[in-house]
Design an enzyme around this catalytic site. Structure first.
Site, mmCIF file in Angstrom:
data_model
loop_
_atom_site.group_PDB
_atom_site.id
_atom_site.type_symbol
_atom_site.label_atom_id
_atom_site.label_comp_id
_atom_site.label_asym_id
_atom_site.label_seq_id
_atom_site.Cartn_x
_atom_site.Cartn_y
_atom_site.Cartn_z
ATOM 1 N N ASP A 1 0.815 -1.211 0.000
ATOM 2 C CA ASP A 1 0.000 0.000 0.000
ATOM 3 C C ASP A 1 0.849 1.261 0.000
ATOM 4 O O ASP A 1 0.467 2.279 -0.586
ATOM 5 C CB ASP A 1 -0.943 0.004 1.212
ATOM 6 C CG ASP A 1 -2.095 -0.981 1.056
ATOM 7 O OD1 ASP A 1 -2.505 -1.239 -0.093
ATOM 8 O OD2 ASP A 1 -2.573 -1.497 2.072
ATOM 9 N N GLY A 2 2.013 1.230 0.654
ATOM 10 C CA GLY A 2 2.862 2.415 0.699
ATOM 11 C C GLY A 2 3.333 2.839 -0.679
ATOM 12 O O GLY A 2 3.384 4.034 -1.000
ATOM 13 N N LEU B 1 -9.121 3.203 11.919
ATOM 14 C CA LEU B 1 -9.777 2.084 12.581
ATOM 15 C C LEU B 1 -9.045 1.717 13.861
ATOM 16 O O LEU B 1 -9.665 1.437 14.890
ATOM 17 C CB LEU B 1 -9.849 0.881 11.640
ATOM 18 C CG LEU B 1 -10.654 -0.318 12.122
ATOM 19 C CD1 LEU B 1 -12.126 0.058 12.314
ATOM 20 C CD2 LEU B 1 -10.536 -1.476 11.129
ATOM 21 N N ALA C 1 -7.274 1.810 8.109
ATOM 22 C CA ALA C 1 -5.868 1.873 8.515
ATOM 23 C C ALA C 1 -5.775 2.457 9.922
ATOM 24 O O ALA C 1 -6.378 1.956 10.856
ATOM 25 C CB ALA C 1 -5.080 2.689 7.493
#
Length: 314
Positions: A88-89, A226, A223
């Protein structure tokens, strides 16, 4: 038909296994050989994923430019698709250089292996890459790519956050979230905020002392949001979600420290400390704040065209 041209953005190898670039210093510090073996395995998994994805693209006669994500420094143009190989980064970093015309496909090069996590639990944390926004892994990359090339799947339009500082738009759109806080995590952040619509207040003014303010998009709601006590949102929602981190005292603001900014509304934030920062999608993109600065946050940024995992759309 014109030949397709792709940009392939790669997670650097040293992000996964710093021991490869530290003259053995990491090896001397880590006493558990299982951790080093795990890091070496992760490095090899990433290398293999890069090689496999590049071989598939070559087989399909697609013109590709492959670069490390650290080399990306200007807006992406003149390609048909951006493929990110990492997690994801890497996908988030790519999104900072893209408008709403070029789609993105994320490939998770090093997915977490549940059995490995369970077996290593008493020794170390063996989780790998989450890849929440990545629609492919090396295992299904060719099939996902064929679906894209044959127009059997379309990219979703994922909302991003527009951030303005003192009425000037910041050049980076947030795909996941922003954090407004003091540069030192041990220092109290003092700020106030309210929701506005059409330039008029639509909520009370909230004054707070806390560890900062986090605001997320729908994509970022699973992310840090949450983890901080927020809730997951539908991936195609155009709302923003906010939460005050560790408020010192709720007082009259009780019930106002967590909420949503609807599409068409904005959140106006005023900073009340000498120093502050706005971190966009993690720690790599940071803008500095001074006392009295005003931020405006909304979902008015251009969307990102993103191929999403099918389970997020069901």
């Amino acid at each position: 038909m014109a030949r397709r041209r792709f940009l392939v953005l790669l997670k650097p190898l040293d992000v996964i296994c710093p021991s490869q670039h530290s003259n053995g210093s990491l090896s001397s510090r880590l006493k558990n050989p299982k951790i080093l073996k795990h890091l070496d395995n992760r490095l090899q998994a990433h290398r293999d994923a890069i090689g496999f994805c590049q071989s598939v693209l070559k087989k399909k006669s697609i013109d590709c430019i492959s670069i490390s994500r650290h080399e990306l420094s200007k807006p992406v143009h003149d390609v048909d698709l951006v493929v990110t190989v990492g997690g994801d980064g890497t996908l988030l970093q790519a999104s900072h250089f893209m408008d709403d015309t070029i789609p993105v496909l994320g490939v998770n090069s090093d997915p977490t292996q549940p059995r490995e996590v369970e077996e290593s639990n008493e020794d170390f944390d063996a989780t790998r890459s989450t890849g929440y926004l990545c629609a492919a892994t090396a295992d299904n990359f060719e099939q996902v790519l064929d679906d894209i090339l044959e127009n059997r799947t379309k990219p979703a339009e994922v909302s991003r956050m527009l951030v303005s500082l003192n009425s000037q738009h910041l050049p980076t759109y947030a795909l996941n979230d922003i954090l407004v806080a003091h540069p030192s995590p041990a220092t109290v952040s003092r700020l106030s905020f309210r929701i506005e619509k059409d330039g008029e207040p639509s909520s009370p003014l909230v004054n707070c002392r806390s560890s900062g303010l986090r605001v997320s998009t729908s994509a970022g709601s699973t992310a840090a949001m949450l983890s901080a006590g927020g809730c997951a949102m539908p991936i195609l929602s155009k709302e923003l979600q906010y939460i005050v981190r560790e408020p010192i005292s709720h007082g009259p603001n009780k019930g106002l420290t967590h909420g949503f900014v609807k599409h068409g509304e904005s959140m106006e934030v005023q900073w009340h400390c000498k120093d502050g920062m706005v971190a966009v999608d993690g720690s790599h993109v940071v803008y500095h704040l001074r006392q009295g600065d005003i931020l405006s946050l909304s979902s008015a940024a251009p969307v990102l065209k993103l191929f999403l995992p099918s389970h997020l759309l069901s």
